[in-house]
Design an enzyme around this catalytic site. Structure first.
Site, PDB file in Angstrom:
ATOM      1  N   LYS A 492       0.848  -1.198   0.000  1.00 62.89           N
ATOM      2  CA  LYS A 492       0.000   0.000   0.000  1.00 62.89           C
ATOM      3  C   LYS A 492       0.878   1.241   0.000  1.00 62.89           C
ATOM      4  CE  LYS A 492      -0.136  -0.427   4.991  1.00 62.89           C
ATOM      5  NZ  LYS A 492      -0.857  -0.900   6.151  1.00 62.89           N
ATOM      6  N   ARG A 589     -10.526   0.320  14.355  1.00 59.91           N
ATOM      7  CA  ARG A 589     -10.420   1.105  13.125  1.00 59.91           C
ATOM      8  C   ARG A 589     -11.545   0.613  12.224  1.00 59.91           C
ATOM      9  NH1 ARG A 589      -4.597   1.113  10.068  1.00 59.91           N
ATOM     10  NH2 ARG A 589      -5.218  -0.982   9.486  1.00 59.91           N
ATOM     11  N   TYR A 717      14.564  31.711   4.811  1.00 59.05           N
ATOM     12  CA  TYR A 717      13.345  32.399   5.227  1.00 59.05           C
ATOM     13  C   TYR A 717      13.335  32.678   6.722  1.00 59.05           C
ATOM     14  CZ  TYR A 717      11.194  31.405   0.714  1.00 59.05           C
ATOM     15  OH  TYR A 717      10.900  31.362  -0.611  1.00 59.05           O
ATOM     16  N   MET A 766      10.772  24.957   0.036  1.00 63.81           N
ATOM     17  CA  MET A 766       9.929  24.042  -0.732  1.00 63.81           C
ATOM     18  C   MET A 766      10.766  23.088  -1.583  1.00 63.81           C
ATOM     19  SD  MET A 766       6.879  24.850  -3.428  1.00 63.81           S
ATOM     20  CE  MET A 766       5.918  25.890  -2.345  1.00 63.81           C
TER      21      MET A 766
HETATM   22  C1  LIG Z   1      -0.085  -1.663   6.984  1.00 65.70           C
HETATM   23  C2  LIG Z   1      -0.636  -2.889   7.545  1.00 65.70           C
HETATM   24  C3  LIG Z   1       0.207  -3.954   7.923  1.00 65.70           C
HETATM   25  C4  LIG Z   1       1.703  -3.876   7.883  1.00 65.70           C
HETATM   26  O1  LIG Z   1       2.207  -3.221   9.009  1.00 65.70           O
HETATM   27  P1  LIG Z   1       3.751  -3.015   9.269  1.00 65.70           P
HETATM   28  O2  LIG Z   1       3.830  -2.441  10.606  1.00 65.70           O
HETATM   29  O3  LIG Z   1       4.227  -2.098   8.211  1.00 65.70           O
HETATM   30  O4  LIG Z   1       4.378  -4.357   9.152  1.00 65.70           O
HETATM   31  C5  LIG Z   1      -0.382  -5.133   8.305  1.00 65.70           C
HETATM   32  N1  LIG Z   1      -1.716  -5.265   8.361  1.00 65.70           N
HETATM   33  C6  LIG Z   1      -2.559  -4.255   8.053  1.00 65.70           C
HETATM   34  C7  LIG Z   1      -4.021  -4.460   8.152  1.00 65.70           C
HETATM   35  C8  LIG Z   1      -2.046  -3.031   7.643  1.00 65.70           C
HETATM   36  O5  LIG Z   1      -2.872  -2.024   7.334  1.00 65.70           O
END
Ligand SMILES: *Cc1c(COP(=O)(O)O)cnc(C)c1O
Length: 822
Positions: A492, A589, A717, A766
């Site tokens: 992701k 969550r 700045y 920036m």
């Molecule tokens: C991002 C995520 C992980 C991975 O977590 P890390 O701490 O990066 O290993 C595992 N499970 C879910 C549901 C996540 O959203």
């Protein structure tokens, strides 16, 4: 290619047993990988067991390719289907047998063999020495950094009948490894480059490491070393006959004194001969590491009987070597594989192999120069032709004289040029569109300019991703879990900033079991890039159902309402879909709660169009000891919810709970799969296995300008930076728009320039940042490391009150990603 052997010869060499199908084969090729076998009937496939793969598993596939002979473990047997289709040569240990074969091949080579070891510089010394020696001799050298238990035998098989000198490197990572390398290589001349202070696992001390490495030299007539490396010098003097030791030094009083006079971009090396006459070498380097490597090279070339003038000729052409195969974004969506260093068949094979492993593009284009390969031009280029055919090249662009021999030989689009200049004049980047382009050529053709022309953007800031380190980290986590436990990798957020498609493709090569993305779009993009692994989508929305279906993506379902919507959609489309159920055990969550379970079971029963691929939960505090009790309660709740759901199912979904920190701390709760995230990218958040991971990414930029400022002058700045003394600042080409956090302003952050730490001064802008480089002796154009080896992401994150995840994922998409194998 090695000297051909009959099966009988092989058997008597290896004292092996055999199960024969066809005795009349002649072995002239060795393969350990099923993907690049060119002449199957003459190939011996050696089944090696690695950390991740077992070569034995690939044997049926290799038989299908036409390979007849196999070196296998003694307890291996073919299944009924393949029985009688292969010669099985059975040995106790296939790696040992491979090494014995290599030792035999080595014994047939009569020229001198140079063996190089040490902590740093092995590969460069090997490459440079190879180039210098090729002024006079036909040289065999190990490809890239093939210096391991498997790499060394493969290097030896690359020695051909016409070769006069062989230059090979030997590397070890554990005690008792050098003996086998030494007895294969049997070097006449040894070079000990240096010994590093870095602690290496497996060695008790630096002395221990040194003694293990020095075992390479037990068969040597001569050993070359630098006199100022006192530990090395002392040990060699104690251990080997004094008339075999050749020391060089900056000062007089050694076998070769080679004094350095540095100039701007080059140096002179003044050598005093035994008769006190002087010879001066000119070399195109002025940095310490290169000057040390070059003096090893000169000393070795002199020892092998080369004239100073001829050596000087060779030195002229040396360049700082970027040995790495890199993958860069090119214009018009093309991808460029940059191998502008390569110059022989062995290297070409590796590069084509790397090309074959990339995600599919429209065409495979090869831009190649004449090879610097000894041997009959006809033979060499007919081998090149075979390789092009085998690897399915669609378009050949060739530069040089010898290679013209290929003109009209292959039924593919082709263009031939006499020189690189002529190629550049005719190279139109709009002729390429979504192609995979391999650029490979001997040094003197200067193909860097070709790569530059084809590149997409040349913004000074790059994020370099080391795919070997990624493999290393992946394999490390593999060893933390049971062999049967599956691994889902979280790609992701652009694979934590690293670039999702390249990383996903690499994970596909590594045979990861699952990928996960946050949104449907991310999954669709991966499918469009040719990723075929199952993909879980963490946060799908209703509008994306059609895309889930069309691209075989597997959504997470986290509430009864969402379950119903998706079920309705699938029913209306008369389609089946695999889904993953997120069970909320305390993260709060997304996810089904305990109170939803009965309703959920009802829904599952009445909606068989949704197949439950997995049940999972996510830990809220896996990385922190203070939350251990809470975590254990989460496991309990998960067990309960899973038990109840699975009791009502007539199939068994995969269960999973652990993220990277969880794998480190709660391996007993790995269930059927784990979800690897940040650990793969080189950050071990629990600290437990810090030493075992390698950083995979390096964010780097360059110095745009240097200014000398007086005490009291202000910088940037709001005039936040103030010179405390007279000094020097450097402006670097990176700012918060590139993802360099503004909280690093005013000394909170630092960067590395030429290995030295330099703090941020003033506010981060920036697109630019100012760095205090007083007293550091840096110049405009110097490389600046922002994150990477030598800088701990955890420490940097702590300095600004955040976590490494945020630093990684913030790197802007305008920063060019470059991938390499080191
Ligand atoms: C991002 C995520 C992980 C991975 O977590 P890390 O701490 O990066 O290993 C595992 N499970 C879910 C549901 C996540 O959203």
């Amino acid at each position: 290619m090695m000297q051909s052997l009959t099966l009988d010869q092989l058997l008597s060499l290896l004292h092996a047993e055999i199960q024969v199908s066809d005795k009349n084969v002649l072995i002239s090729e060795i393969a350990i990988d099923s993907r690049n076998i060119l002449q199957p009937e003459n190939t011996l496939f050696v089944a090696l067991k690695g950390a991740k793969f077992d070569g034995h598993d690939f044997i049926p596939e290799v038989i299908e390719q036409g390979v007849k002979s196999f070196l296998v473990r003694e307890d291996f047997d073919l299944t009924q289907t393949y029985l009688g289709h292969a010669n099985l040569i059975k040995v106790k240990n296939t790696l040992k047998a491979l090494q014995e074969l290599a030792a035999y091949q080595r014994s047939n080579f009569k020229g001198p063999l140079v063996g190089i070891t040490g902590s740093n510089g092995k590969t460069i010394v090997k490459e440079w020495l190879g180039q210098v020696l090729s002024q006079k001799f036909a040289v065999a050298k190990s490809p890239k950094s093939y210096n391991s238990q498997v790499g060394v035998p493969l290097s030896i098989f690359g020695i051909e009948p016409g070769h006069q000198v062989a230059v090979m490197e030997a590397g070890i990572s554990k005690p008792n490894e050098m003996e086998s390398l030494a007895s294969m290589l049997m070097p006449e001349l040894g070079i000990f480059t240096n010994i590093g202070t870095a602690h290496e696992e497996g060695f008790e001390s630096m002395q221990h490491k040194l003694e293990e490495k020095a075992k390479l030299f037990v068969y040597c007539n001569y050993i070359i070393f630098r006199k100022e490396h006192f530990l090395i010098a002392d040990y060699l003097k104690k251990t080997f006959p004094s008339d075999s030791l050749i020391a060089w030094s900056d000062n007089i009083g050694s076998d070769y004194s080679l004094t350095v006079k540095k100039e701007e971009q080059s140096s002179k090396l003044i050598m005093m001969r035994p008769d006190l006459s002087i010879f001066t070498f000119h070399v195109p380097f002025s940095d310490e590491a290169s000057l040390e490597n070059i003096r090893h090279v000169i000393t070795a070339a002199l020892t092998l009987g080369m004239e100073e003038q001829t050596i000087q000729e060779g030195l002229k052409h040396l360049k700082a070597i970027d040995m790495r195969l890199t993958l860069k974004p090119g214009a018009n969506e093309s991808l460029i594989i940059d191998d502008t260093y390569n110059n022989d068949l062995a290297g070409l094979r590796l590069a084509l192999d790397f090309m074959a492993a990339q995600r599919p593009k429209k065409r495979k284009v090869l831009i190649i120069s004449d090879l610097l390969q000894v041997g009959n031009t006809n033979q060499v280029y007919s081998e090149v032709g075979r390789l092009l055919e085998f690897f399915g090249i669609d378009y050949l662009i060739a530069v040089g004289e010898d290679i013209q021999i290929l003109k009209g030989e292959l039924p593919i689009k082709q263009d031939f040029f006499a020189s690189t200049e002529e190629l550049l004049q005719n190279l139109n980047i709009d002729a390429f569109d979504n192609d995979l382009i391999l650029v490979t050529g001997a040094r003197k053709y200067g193909f860097e300019s070709v790569v530059n022309r084809l590149q997409q953007r040349i913004h000074g800031t790059t994020l370099e991703i080391n795919l070997n380190a990624l493999t290393h980290n992946y394999n490390f986590y593999k060893t933390r879990v049971n062999p049967k436990t599956k691994i889902m990798v979280m790609v992701k957020a652009f694979a934590y900033g690293g670039g999702a498609s390249e990383i996903a493709n690499h994970l596909q090569q590594l045979k990861a079991d699952y990928l996960a993305v946050a949104y449907t779009d991310e999954g669709v993009a991966l499918r469009e890039e040719g990723i075929r692994l199952p993909i879980m989508v963490l946060n799908p929305v209703q509008e994306s159902f059609i895309h889930l279906k069309e691209h075989h993506l597997e959504p997470v379902v986290y509430s009864p309402e969402f379950f119903k919507e998706l079920a309705k959609y699938c029913e209306s489309q008369q389609t089946q879909m695999k889904v993953h159920l997120d069970l909320d055990t305390g993260m709060h969550r997304l996810g089904f709660e305990e109170s939803h379970v009965d309703e959920l079971i009802g829904l599952i029963k009445t909606n068989p169009q949704l197949e439950i691929a997995s049940l999972y939960t996510h830990l809220a505090g896996a990385d922190e000891s203070e939350h251990e009790d809470y975590t254990r309660e989460q496991f309990q709740a998960f067990d309960q919810m899973c038990g109840k759901i699975m009791g009502n199912l007539n199939y068994s979904p995969i269960r999973h709970a652990l993220n990277s920190a969880g794998i480190a701390k709660y391996p007993e709760h790995q269930y059927d799969m784990v979800r690897l995230g940040i650990g793969l990218y080189g950050v071990e958040v629990t600290g437990k296995y810090d030493q075992h991971l390698k950083p995979i990414s390096t964010l780097k930029t360059t110095i745009s300008q240097i200014k000398n400022l007086k005490k009291g002058q202000t910088i940037g700045y709001s005039r936040k930076g103030v010179m405390q003394e007279d000094g020097q600042i450097a402006t670097i080409a990176l700012g918060y728009a590139d993802g360099y956090d503004r909280r690093f302003s005013n000394g909170k952050g630092f960067v590395l320039i030429n290995g030295k730490k330099a703090p941020v001064i003033g506010n981060v802008c920036m697109d630019m940042t100012m760095i205090d480089v007083s007293g550091l002796n840096v110049k405009e154009g110097d490389e600046v490391i922002i994150y990477g080896p030598g800088i701990s992401l955890k420490e940097l994150a702590e300095r600004i009150g955040t976590i490494p995840y945020e630093l990684l994922t913030n790197i802007s998409s305008r920063v060019k990603r470059v991938y390499y194998l080191d």
